[in-house]
Design a protein around this motif. Structure first.
Motif, PDB file in Angstrom:
ATOM      1  N   UNK A 267     -30.099 -11.571 -11.206  1.00  0.00           N
ATOM      2  CA  UNK A 267     -30.360 -10.643 -12.305  1.00  0.00           C
ATOM      3  C   UNK A 267     -29.204 -10.621 -13.299  1.00  0.00           C
ATOM      4  N   UNK A 268     -27.977 -10.701 -12.774  1.00  0.00           N
ATOM      5  CA  UNK A 268     -26.808 -10.750 -13.662  1.00  0.00           C
ATOM      6  C   UNK A 268     -26.855 -11.983 -14.544  1.00  0.00           C
ATOM      7  N   UNK A 271     -29.667 -11.811 -17.291  1.00  0.00           N
ATOM      8  CA  UNK A 271     -29.219 -10.948 -18.389  1.00  0.00           C
ATOM      9  C   UNK A 271     -28.152 -11.629 -19.241  1.00  0.00           C
ATOM     10  N   UNK A 272     -27.202 -12.303 -18.574  1.00  0.00           N
ATOM     11  CA  UNK A 272     -26.106 -12.935 -19.312  1.00  0.00           C
ATOM     12  C   UNK A 272     -26.604 -14.092 -20.171  1.00  0.00           C
ATOM     13  N   UNK A 273     -27.452 -14.946 -19.610  1.00  0.00           N
ATOM     14  CA  UNK A 273     -27.909 -16.120 -20.359  1.00  0.00           C
ATOM     15  C   UNK A 273     -28.790 -15.726 -21.547  1.00  0.00           C
ATOM     16  N   UNK A 274     -29.563 -14.655 -21.394  1.00  0.00           N
ATOM     17  CA  UNK A 274     -30.381 -14.206 -22.511  1.00  0.00           C
ATOM     18  C   UNK A 274     -29.565 -13.452 -23.555  1.00  0.00           C
ATOM     19  N   UNK A 324     -32.155 -33.719  -7.909  1.00  0.00           N
ATOM     20  CA  UNK A 324     -30.948 -32.889  -8.007  1.00  0.00           C
ATOM     21  C   UNK A 324     -31.215 -31.638  -8.833  1.00  0.00           C
ATOM     22  N   UNK A 325     -31.871 -31.820  -9.977  1.00  0.00           N
ATOM     23  CA  UNK A 325     -32.135 -30.692 -10.864  1.00  0.00           C
ATOM     24  C   UNK A 325     -33.094 -29.693 -10.216  1.00  0.00           C
ATOM     25  N   UNK A 326     -34.137 -30.196  -9.549  1.00  0.00           N
ATOM     26  CA  UNK A 326     -35.116 -29.317  -8.906  1.00  0.00           C
ATOM     27  C   UNK A 326     -34.449 -28.467  -7.827  1.00  0.00           C
ATOM     28  N   UNK A 327     -33.522 -29.066  -7.090  1.00  0.00           N
ATOM     29  CA  UNK A 327     -32.844 -28.352  -6.009  1.00  0.00           C
ATOM     30  C   UNK A 327     -31.720 -27.461  -6.541  1.00  0.00           C
ATOM     31  N   UNK A 328     -30.915 -28.011  -7.450  1.00  0.00           N
ATOM     32  CA  UNK A 328     -29.660 -27.365  -7.839  1.00  0.00           C
ATOM     33  C   UNK A 328     -29.833 -26.230  -8.852  1.00  0.00           C
ATOM     34  N   UNK A 329     -30.695 -26.403  -9.827  1.00  0.00           N
ATOM     35  CA  UNK A 329     -30.775 -25.421 -10.909  1.00  0.00           C
ATOM     36  C   UNK A 329     -31.218 -24.030 -10.433  1.00  0.00           C
ATOM     37  N   UNK A 330     -32.248 -23.901  -9.587  1.00  0.00           N
ATOM     38  CA  UNK A 330     -32.587 -22.556  -9.092  1.00  0.00           C
ATOM     39  C   UNK A 330     -31.453 -21.923  -8.293  1.00  0.00           C
ATOM     40  N   UNK A 331     -30.757 -22.735  -7.477  1.00  0.00           N
ATOM     41  CA  UNK A 331     -29.622 -22.212  -6.712  1.00  0.00           C
ATOM     42  C   UNK A 331     -28.495 -21.781  -7.643  1.00  0.00           C
ATOM     43  N   UNK A 332     -28.278 -22.571  -8.694  1.00  0.00           N
ATOM     44  CA  UNK A 332     -27.242 -22.265  -9.678  1.00  0.00           C
ATOM     45  C   UNK A 332     -27.526 -20.925 -10.347  1.00  0.00           C
ATOM     46  N   UNK A 333     -28.779 -20.698 -10.668  1.00  0.00           N
ATOM     47  CA  UNK A 333     -29.155 -19.461 -11.344  1.00  0.00           C
ATOM     48  C   UNK A 333     -29.092 -18.256 -10.406  1.00  0.00           C
ATOM     49  N   UNK A 338     -21.945 -16.691 -13.401  1.00  0.00           N
ATOM     50  CA  UNK A 338     -22.490 -17.120 -14.685  1.00  0.00           C
ATOM     51  C   UNK A 338     -21.668 -18.256 -15.290  1.00  0.00           C
ATOM     52  N   UNK A 339     -22.313 -19.384 -15.530  1.00  0.00           N
ATOM     53  CA  UNK A 339     -21.666 -20.521 -16.177  1.00  0.00           C
ATOM     54  C   UNK A 339     -20.695 -21.276 -15.293  1.00  0.00           C
ATOM     55  N   UNK A 340     -20.749 -21.109 -13.973  1.00  0.00           N
ATOM     56  CA  UNK A 340     -19.814 -21.787 -13.071  1.00  0.00           C
ATOM     57  C   UNK A 340     -20.279 -23.236 -12.862  1.00  0.00           C
ATOM     58  N   UNK A 341     -19.946 -24.097 -13.814  1.00  0.00           N
ATOM     59  CA  UNK A 341     -20.512 -25.440 -13.888  1.00  0.00           C
ATOM     60  C   UNK A 341     -20.154 -26.320 -12.701  1.00  0.00           C
ATOM     61  N   UNK A 342     -19.062 -26.037 -12.007  1.00  0.00           N
ATOM     62  CA  UNK A 342     -18.693 -26.829 -10.837  1.00  0.00           C
ATOM     63  C   UNK A 342     -19.777 -26.788  -9.761  1.00  0.00           C
ATOM     64  N   UNK A 343     -20.631 -25.766  -9.805  1.00  0.00           N
ATOM     65  CA  UNK A 343     -21.689 -25.636  -8.813  1.00  0.00           C
ATOM     66  C   UNK A 343     -22.930 -26.454  -9.150  1.00  0.00           C
TER      67      UNK A 343
END
Length: 388
Positions: A267-268, A271-274, A324-333, A338-343
């Protein structure tokens, strides 16, 4: 002719010359990658240190098994440091403590006061650096497998390594470079179909970071080049099961540690990305004010690389990155700050491949020479021949 005189034929001389030339080239490559890794690691150390002094995930807390969950699970390097400390002589520790002075260079470094503390800190410090150095060689080998030009096979890992401190935004940890090494090694082993070695790697890599099993589903397209569809899926399933068992063992080993196994940020983050807040933040990297979090310039840069290099990539690489994107992006979100690109670490090997394809394309456009064609569906026999 004297008895001790050795006659060298022209062919022997040529062979010796080629051997010396290869050795010289290998030394030059090692020296270049060492400088690149040293520069990139200095960018990380100057920016974050080893998170010294933080009771939740600082290096001292990790070495003392006192870090909070989930950080305390990441015990591969701290455990090696403790074991080496137990085996080392006091004289060796004193010599290391006398010569190892990162606190004189980096303000955030706090290696400790006693020889033992400095020795353990040095082990963690150098294992992290050597992992980054080793990953450059592994990434180069992967690129050469895909018929990338020798120059691009050097420049692409170099560009990524120097960019890595920018990806370590919001946070950076000593195990990030170890994770990079293991992810690239897993990619290379899957390409070569080395299942037993890959299984052993998975156990060790999970001890470095418990989320390593998220890397494994994207290895399916690579394994499919070597095995039948059923065999490739079974291999991925077995690898995920091994990583899961190691993960469960780590959870039980640190059941009483402070904190939670996961940190939920969905949720954080929404809110932050929007709100647009993460796209215009800055922080200091390499001693200069630069992008932070999901900075708009960083996103544009990644978008350009993806847009231009995606059509150049073989189907194998595109499928790998898609998984990679299918697995990683939902986990990243859901679970990352917020914005921790190393993940986004599951995508890094594929990103280096895209950069290399793009370098070759740009070079061919400017020189008029035809770019190397990335290897796609070559047979295992042909692949082994090229590797030899």
């Amino acid at each position: 002719m004297p008895a001790d005189t050795v006659h060298l034929s022209p062919s022997n001389t040529a062979t010796t010359g080629r051997g010396m030339s290869r050795a010289a080239s290998a030394f030059l490559l090692f020296a270049f990658f060492w400088i690149v890794a040293a520069a990139a690691f200095s960018g990380f150390a100057g920016k974050w240190g080893l998170r010294d002094g933080d009771p939740r995930f600082g290096v001292a807390a990790m070495l003392e098994n006192a870090a909070h969950k989930p950080f305390v699970y990441r015990q591969l390097v701290p455990d090696l440091a403790r074991r080496l400390d137990a085996a080392a002589s006091e004289r060796l520790k004193e010599r290391v403590a006398k010569r190892f002075r990162p606190d004189e260079v980096f303000a955030k470094s706090q290696p400790g006061d006693t020889p033992g503390e400095r020795f353990r800190y040095a082990i963690v410090y150098y294992l992290s650096f050597l992992s980054l150095l080793g990953s450059l060689f592994v990434l180069r080998r992967i690129l050469l497998h895909f018929n990338v030009s020798p120059l691009a096979a050097i420049l692409a890992p170099t560009a990524f390594a120097l960019s890595f401190p920018y990806l370590q935004t919001v946070g950076g940890y000593f195990y990030d470079t170890v994770e990079l090494l293991f992810a690239s090694l897993a990619f290379l082993l899957a390409l070569r179909g080395r299942l037993l070695v890959l299984a052993a790697l998975v156990l060790v890599a999970t001890l470095n970071k418990e989320t390593f099993f998220f890397v494994l589903p994207a290895l399916y397209p690579l394994l499919r080049q070597r095995f039948t569809r059923r065999m490739a899926w079974c291999a991925v399933g077995l690898l995920v099961a091994l990583a899961g068992l190691m993960n469960v063992a780590l959870k039980f080993a640190y059941l009483d540690a402070v904190g939670g196994a996961l940190e939920f940020h969905l949720m954080t983050n929404i809110e932050a990305y929007f709100s647009g807040n993460p796209y215009f933040r800055v922080e200091t990297t390499y001693g200069l004010v630069g992008p932070s979090r999901a900075f708009v310039g960083t996103l544009v840069l990644l978008g350009i690389v993806l847009w231009r290099a995606w059509p150049l990539a073989p189907r194998l690489v595109r499928r790998h990155l898609a998984i990679c994107a299918i697995v990683n992006l939902p986990l990243f979100l859901a679970f990352c700050a917020t914005g921790e690109l190393r993940n986004l670490s599951t995508t890094f090997t594929g990103l280096v491949l895209l950069v290399a394809f793009l370098i070759d394309r740009e070079a061919s456009l400017r020189t008029g020479l035809r770019a190397p064609v990335p290897e796609t569906q070559a047979s295992p026999v042909l692949k082994e021949t090229r590797q030899a």
